[in-house]
Structures are given as structure tokens and as C-alpha cells.
Design an enzyme around this catalytic site. Structure first.
Site, PDB file in Angstrom:
ATOM      1  N   SER A 147     -16.948  -1.470 -36.238  1.00  0.00           N
ATOM      2  CA  SER A 147     -15.754  -2.324 -36.223  1.00  0.00           C
ATOM      3  C   SER A 147     -14.532  -1.424 -36.188  1.00  0.00           C
ATOM      4  O   SER A 147     -14.572  -0.280 -36.677  1.00  0.00           O
ATOM      5  CB  SER A 147     -15.714  -3.200 -37.480  1.00  0.00           C
ATOM      6  OG  SER A 147     -14.446  -3.833 -37.616  1.00  0.00           O
ATOM      7  N   TYR A 162     -16.455  -4.559 -46.463  1.00  0.00           N
ATOM      8  CA  TYR A 162     -16.713  -4.526 -45.029  1.00  0.00           C
ATOM      9  C   TYR A 162     -16.166  -3.236 -44.421  1.00  0.00           C
ATOM     10  O   TYR A 162     -16.852  -2.555 -43.647  1.00  0.00           O
ATOM     11  CB  TYR A 162     -16.079  -5.745 -44.364  1.00  0.00           C
ATOM     12  CG  TYR A 162     -16.377  -5.859 -42.889  1.00  0.00           C
ATOM     13  CD1 TYR A 162     -17.606  -6.333 -42.450  1.00  0.00           C
ATOM     14  CD2 TYR A 162     -15.424  -5.502 -41.935  1.00  0.00           C
ATOM     15  CE1 TYR A 162     -17.887  -6.446 -41.094  1.00  0.00           C
ATOM     16  CE2 TYR A 162     -15.696  -5.607 -40.577  1.00  0.00           C
ATOM     17  CZ  TYR A 162     -16.921  -6.080 -40.161  1.00  0.00           C
ATOM     18  OH  TYR A 162     -17.210  -6.181 -38.817  1.00  0.00           O
TER      19      TYR A 162
END
Length: 257
Positions: A147, A162
Site C-alpha cells: 500500500s 495497517y
């Protein structure tokens, strides 16, 4: 090799984790359309059946394997089954992911462990067991879906676990690329910006969120379906035969500013 065939995946076997929805379906579809046989992996069997049926209508050769990516016994059994079904494993796409939105001071340890188990341990386990097959073959392509939030911070959503997990995916990509380069295995990562998926569907139409995207992203929009295809085919095919240990951000320029 001709320019027309360099991205061709005929006779290649690919695994896609997190293949029951969202980006996983898009990634699996891209691989099927490029000629690969695809092993669909996720926890939800009914969803996997639907994806297999959809890809079969496109002429794709697929099988599905219900697996918890955090369970080492299930992962090892899955890899053995895929090898038995398809004879070899050429491509692994580690896409399964999980996120929770909690400020650090309120973040529960249980949720922290759940994020790390899915996003980091799951990547490790599939890489380990698929890699054993690839080492025997002296060939493999591993693509980790990271990401942009593995590289930058975030002022819109409090998702420290995350961020930490995707940072770990990035450095694991570098470590495994270096370790396995001598086995003719390339390991790279794709770092998407915001794309529509199960994790983002609740916010992606929110006006406040879209204002945030327009102010933060140089291209002033989220990613469109199909805009990960080029990066995936590059890393999955022999077009990347001399590329390993790289993180390619497909984020509209988000990480450039």
C-alpha cells in the site's frame, strides 16, 4: 522474445490470495486474461465459487481453495494441493489484507494482532511454502500487494496497524528478493493508492473523503478498475526478469509529494 509475447502468461500457474472480492478478483481476472491458470484462495468458499464461475465464463482455467492465510497447516496443505492440481507454481500474488480504524491510544491488542496476522504472517506463510516449490523449479514470480500507506503517514484515518503491516510487507519484499535472487525468483511489491474494495467501499463515495483525496493526491482522484493491470503483468511476466526487490506505487502520485 517478441514484444507481443513478453507479457504473455500462457502455461503459467498463479496463486491469488484474497481472491474472493475487490482487488483480488481484479487481479485474478487480469492473470486469466493474460493466459494463466489461477488458484483462487480466500476464506469464503461461496464467494470463491462465484469468482471461479465468472472467470470460467471468460475461458479461464481456475480452481478455488478455502484457506485462512494465517493458519500454517492450512497454507501448507493448500500449496501441496495446488501443486498436485497444476503440477507447478509460477506466480504468487499475496493480496489478502485486513484493516481496522482505531486511534493508537485506543487500539486493541487483539485487532493489532489480527491485522499483523493477515497482512504480514499470511504473506510470510504463502511466500515460504510457495517459495519452496519455486526453488525446486528454479523459477518464480512473487508479487506482494502492499500500500502507499507502507511509505507515508495518514491524517484522514487512524490506522497505525495497517501502516505498520504494509511497512513490514515492503521490507519483507526486499529481504526475500535478496535471499532468493540466486534461485531465479523475483519478489516485488505493488503499493496501490485508494481503489474500490471491500475495505474502502464505505468511504470512497464520502464527500469529505473525496475532498481529502483531491487535496492530497496529485491526480486528484482514486484509482480506476484496470489501473493495477500494468504493474501486475510487469511483475508476473518475464518482462521483469531483471527486476527484483522493488515497490511500485500505483497511487496517482500520492507518495511523490
Amino acid at each position: 522474445m517478441s514484444k507481443e509475447s513478453i507479457f504473455n502468461l500462457d502455461n503459467k500457474t498463479a496463486i491469488v490470495t484474497g481472491a474472493s472480492s475487490g482487488l483480488g478478483v481484479q487481479l485474478a481476472t487480469t492473470l486469466v486474461e493474460a493466459g494463466a491458470r489461477v488458484a483462487l484462495v480466500a476464506r469464503r468458499e461461496e464467494k470463491l465459487k462465484q469468482v471461479k464461475d465468472m472467470l470460467a465464463q471468460k475461458g479461464g482455467q481456475c480452481e478455488y481453495y478455502p484457506v485462512d492465510v494465517t493458519n500454517p497447516e492450512q497454507v501448507e496443505t493448500c500449496i501441496n494441493a495446488i501443486r498436485n492440481d497444476f503440477s507447478r507454481i509460477d506466480i504468487l500474488v499475496n493480496n489478502a489484507g485486513y484493516a481496522t480504524i482505531e486511534p493508537i491510544e485506543e487500539h486493541t491488542l487483539d485487532n493489532w494482532h489480527k491485522v499483523m496476522a493477515t497482512n504480514v504472517t499470511g504473506v510470510f506463510l504463502f511466500t515460504k511454502y510457495a517459495g519452496q516449490v519455486m526453488i525446486e523449479q528454479h523459477y518464480g514470480k512473487i508479487i506482494n500487494i502492499s500500500s502507499m500507506y507502507g511509505a507515508v503517514g495518514n491524517v484522514f484515518m487512524t490506522s497505525s496497524s495497517y501502516h505498520a503491516s504494509k511497512g513490514a510487507v515492503n521490507t519483507f519484499t526486499l529481504a526475500s528478493a535478496a535471499e532468493w535472487a540466486g534461485h531465479n525468483i523475483t519478489v516485488n511489491a505493488i503499493g496501490p493508492g485508494f481503489f474500490r474494495s471491500e475495505m474502502t467501499e464505505n468511504i470512497i463515495e464520502d464527500h469529505e473523503f473525496m475532498d481529502f483525496v483531491k487535496n492530497k493526491c496529485p491526480m486528484q482522484r482514486t484509482g480506476k478498475e484496470g489501473e493495477l493491470e500494468g504493474a501486475l503483468l510487469l511483475f508476473a511476466s518475464d518482462a521483469s526478469s531483471y527486476i527484483t526487490g522493488q515497490i511500485l506505487y500505483v497511487d496517482g502520485g500520492w507518495t511523490s509529494v
